[in-house]
Design an enzyme around this catalytic site. Structure first.
Site, PDB file in Angstrom:
ATOM      1  N   ARG A 124       1.778  67.846 -14.630  1.00 40.22           N
ATOM      2  CA  ARG A 124       2.332  67.088 -13.626  1.00 40.22           C
ATOM      3  C   ARG A 124       1.545  66.758 -12.324  1.00 40.22           C
ATOM      4  NH1 ARG A 124       7.144  70.256 -14.762  1.00 40.22           N
ATOM      5  NH2 ARG A 124       8.030  69.262 -16.773  1.00 40.22           N
ATOM      6  N   LYS A 145      -6.015  54.235  -7.981  1.00 38.75           N
ATOM      7  CA  LYS A 145      -5.665  53.868  -9.329  1.00 38.75           C
ATOM      8  C   LYS A 145      -6.341  54.610 -10.385  1.00 38.75           C
ATOM      9  CE  LYS A 145      -4.821  48.985  -8.728  1.00 38.75           C
ATOM     10  NZ  LYS A 145      -5.335  47.564  -9.335  1.00 38.75           N
ATOM     11  N   GLU A 187     -19.039  43.488  -5.780  1.00 33.21           N
ATOM     12  CA  GLU A 187     -17.659  43.878  -5.023  1.00 33.21           C
ATOM     13  C   GLU A 187     -17.712  43.899  -3.521  1.00 33.21           C
ATOM     14  OE1 GLU A 187     -14.823  43.713  -6.706  1.00 33.21           O
ATOM     15  OE2 GLU A 187     -15.125  44.150  -8.742  1.00 33.21           O
ATOM     16  N   LYS A 229     -11.628  47.743   1.592  1.00 29.90           N
ATOM     17  CA  LYS A 229     -10.722  48.271   0.373  1.00 29.90           C
ATOM     18  C   LYS A 229      -9.722  49.252   1.062  1.00 29.90           C
ATOM     19  CE  LYS A 229      -9.611  49.571  -3.994  1.00 29.90           C
ATOM     20  NZ  LYS A 229     -10.266  49.506  -5.236  1.00 29.90           N
ATOM     21  N   GLU A 239       0.193  47.834  -4.753  1.00 27.79           N
ATOM     22  CA  GLU A 239       0.244  46.404  -5.230  1.00 27.79           C
ATOM     23  C   GLU A 239       1.325  45.395  -5.247  1.00 27.79           C
ATOM     24  OE1 GLU A 239      -1.783  46.921  -9.184  1.00 27.79           O
ATOM     25  OE2 GLU A 239      -3.379  45.800  -8.082  1.00 27.79           O
ATOM     26  N   ARG A 243      -2.619  43.648  -1.682  1.00 29.71           N
ATOM     27  CA  ARG A 243      -3.741  44.249  -2.188  1.00 29.71           C
ATOM     28  C   ARG A 243      -4.146  43.206  -3.534  1.00 29.71           C
ATOM     29  NH1 ARG A 243      -3.839  50.708  -4.415  1.00 29.71           N
ATOM     30  NH2 ARG A 243      -5.928  50.066  -5.922  1.00 29.71           N
ATOM     31  N   ASN A 247      -8.202  40.931  -5.760  1.00 31.07           N
ATOM     32  CA  ASN A 247      -8.335  40.118  -6.906  1.00 31.07           C
ATOM     33  C   ASN A 247      -9.532  38.694  -6.863  1.00 31.07           C
ATOM     34  OD1 ASN A 247      -7.181  41.779  -8.775  1.00 31.07           O
ATOM     35  ND2 ASN A 247      -5.417  40.988  -8.348  1.00 31.07           N
ATOM     36  N   HIS A 250     -11.520  37.656  -9.241  1.00 34.06           N
ATOM     37  CA  HIS A 250     -11.411  38.306 -10.692  1.00 34.06           C
ATOM     38  C   HIS A 250     -10.454  37.423 -11.547  1.00 34.06           C
ATOM     39  CE1 HIS A 250     -13.437  41.458  -8.475  1.00 34.06           C
ATOM     40  NE2 HIS A 250     -12.905  42.528  -9.407  1.00 34.06           N
ATOM     41  N   HIS A 254     -12.359  38.214 -14.954  1.00 35.00           N
ATOM     42  CA  HIS A 254     -11.774  38.680 -16.171  1.00 35.00           C
ATOM     43  C   HIS A 254     -11.811  38.231 -17.611  1.00 35.00           C
ATOM     44  CE1 HIS A 254      -9.509  41.819 -13.545  1.00 35.00           C
ATOM     45  NE2 HIS A 254     -10.531  42.441 -13.943  1.00 35.00           N
ATOM     46  N   HIS A 267     -19.408  43.689 -15.243  1.00 29.21           N
ATOM     47  CA  HIS A 267     -18.212  43.179 -14.269  1.00 29.21           C
ATOM     48  C   HIS A 267     -18.569  42.625 -13.219  1.00 29.21           C
ATOM     49  CE1 HIS A 267     -14.198  43.462 -12.745  1.00 29.21           C
ATOM     50  NE2 HIS A 267     -14.657  44.216 -11.626  1.00 29.21           N
TER      51      HIS A 267
END
Lengths: 363, 363
Positions: A124, A145, A187, A229, A239, A243, A247, A250, A254, A267
């Site tokens: 946990r 994340k 980025e 960031k 998010e 946030r 993107n 992106h 993506h 990427h």
């Protein structure tokens, strides 16, 4: 003792970020300085590329105060699978990690995401420390994340689990191929465009040779980029709102990554194309007067190719961008720029997107 | 509209507990009252025992405002496996659950733990609601512990993820066999002994026929018992300190469950034996003067058998209790009682434990 470059506030705790050349030799000291009692055991999770270069050096920073183990994953996205996750949990159990143990994620984004998710769900939740060894990971190592992939999509299984610390040994970046520097720098440039145009000037003036940038400049750039960031993530950890600005570039990025085939472009290379597109779209939709030519020139100087790969079809790219929407009639939401440093989110008509895509691809 | 019986504060949010007969018919209304915008989709997770009895009734409480799905797991502990977890995640993805969807865990502790862990890790965490259908689950549905098993041990993979609400339709308990009532009641009795001796009086005076207790008495007892759990968990969500008191009776209880073979005794039956042992140990170690005879009498009235199963060896039980310890020389830490309502944690010498075990098993 290493100096804290930044502190990040998360929902559950505040954690420090250390950025300097050679920090891997001080890993144990930094962990001690976190103010927790001694960790009962240490598990270094790394991959076949990074492990042979640095794992032993990180391990050597520890005295024999506690048991230390090294788990080496295969390099690449495949290690974000359910199978690897299960093997990692079994490895940790066989090492008798308990709730007072710590996982050290030594590597790029894949190692950070997978080891972070293991830490999030081992008994946990136990502590883990991010030790990014790529420029791209300066982004993913902050914000909490963690996650793995499912055959139906990337990062669909995961948890928010902020690290106990981020230890960024920037010396380790100099073994990266130039393509990887470029992937990470995209980025940084994104953070510049959405919040801190000063960063763009730093890159233009001081990043003269991409993979041989002086380490002081590198440290400062990473600190500034993480700062952007961090500010956004601290305001919106889960998010719900701003946030989404992260993107920028992106949405199309993506889609290109997926349609061109993962691995064809990095990427960051795909995001660089996506940012170019989003800027032009900002002009059409918001009437923004961004200097798109200057962006192009600067990106070309840094070695980016901003052409959408010929293997991608405009209709397929649009379909990909719409895939996650609940209803087919829903519009794609783009992060656009009012001006440099002023992002906003706007739903954009399919036709507007398609027209611009076609325009770009026939140039 | 249903009334909130309790509110629980967790690290991340406060959630309501509803306790009443027939609440399953109001599930949709209660979810609407949580003050979130409408959920984009609903996934009911249940098992083969509970599903056929109640899943359609829960589903019928929803209008056709959003898509609704039912996923039925096999009944029993086997559904807390990695395989079932993966299947559940795939099921949810195929239903296109997104971050605004909700999982409804309809069943006992296994369903709650497995569905809760799925919710904790689906797209980095979505909402879920606990709908316990056993008395035992009054305990596990509160406190935010979710998880699955690993072949190396129970609940080793998991997360803290408090539910958005607990909806306790006490009518569903009356289909339980008496053995299951007894399993759940042991945790109520535990809460009585560690914090609220008044609860013991309620059981003695008002629980005259175990599985035919009047629903008003049942509702009140559950509310009081959850109150004890909630107070402790609110002070110590992540088990750093006093949450350990909830392990009263569980140190030996777990060892007996494992050594006698899971399923031979229910969890609560094993805990009842463990509490008896911990009380006697409290006398030996702390000199407490607990009325152990009255406890025995009352438990026998309720149909418990407090004999340690003959298939268990004292040495094996001790070894089991010591298994999770880091060093073999470390002592077992027991929750003992100074008096009713006053628990404390004490390391106890191996010999003291062994002597009492042998004494108990030769009577």
């Amino acid at each position: 003792m290493a100096e804290r470059a930044l502190e990040i506030r998360s929902e559950s705790h505040t954690y420090p970020i250390y950025i300097a050349a050679g920090l891997r030799h001080q890993t144990a000291d930094i962990l001690k300085g976190l103010g927790k009692s001694t960790f009962s055991a240490v598990l270094i999770v790394t991959d076949e590329t990074v492990g042979p270069l640095y794992a032993e050096e990180v391990a050597a920073s520890f005295a024999d105060e506690q048991p230390l183990y090294i788990c080496t994953l295969a390099a690449g996205e495949q290690s974000k699978s359910m199978e690897t996750y299960y093997e990692l949990m079994t490895f940790a159990l066989n090492c008798h990690l308990d709730r007072n143990s710590v996982i050290v994620a030594l590597g790029g984004g894949v190692v950070g995401d997978a080891a972070g998710f293991a830490a999030a769900t081992y008994m946990r939740g136990i502590d883990y420390v991010q030790m990014p060894t790529t420029l791209l990971a300066h982004d993913s190592s902050v914000g909490g994340k963690t996650g793995i992939n499912h055959p139906l999509g990337k990062n669909l299984i995961g948890a928010f689990h902020p690290p106990a610390a981020v230890i960024y040994d920037t010396e380790t970046l100099y073994t990266l191929p130039e393509k990887e520097w470029r992937s990470g720098l995209a980025e940084v440039i994104k953070h510049g465009w959405i919040q801190d145009p000063e960063l763009l000037k730093v890159i233009k003036d001081q990043w003269l040779d991409l993979s041989a940038v002086p380490v002081d400049v590198l440290n400062d750039t990473i600190r500034q980029s993480i700062q952007v960031k961090a500010e956004i993530v601290q305001l919106d950890e889960r998010e719900a709102g701003i946030r989404a600005f992260l993107n920028f570039g992106h949405t199309l990025g993506h889609a290109i990554e997926a349609e061109a085939g993962y691995g064809t472009l990095t990427h960051g290379e795909a995001v660089a194309i996506g940012m170019d597109f989003a800027m032009k779209l900002s002009g059409k939709v918001l009437g923004s007067s961004l200097d798109s030519e200057a962006y192009n020139e600067e990106m070309i100087r840094l070695g980016y190719d901003l052409t959408i790969p010929a293997s991608c079809e405009p209709e397929t790219l649009l379909a990909h961008m719409k895939r996650d929407k609940k209803a087919a009639e829903q519009k794609v939401r783009f992060v656009l720029l009012q001006e440099a440093g002023v992002p906003l989110v706007r739903p954009v008509e399919d036709d507007t997107i398609l027209d611009l895509l076609k325009e770009e691809m026939t140039i």
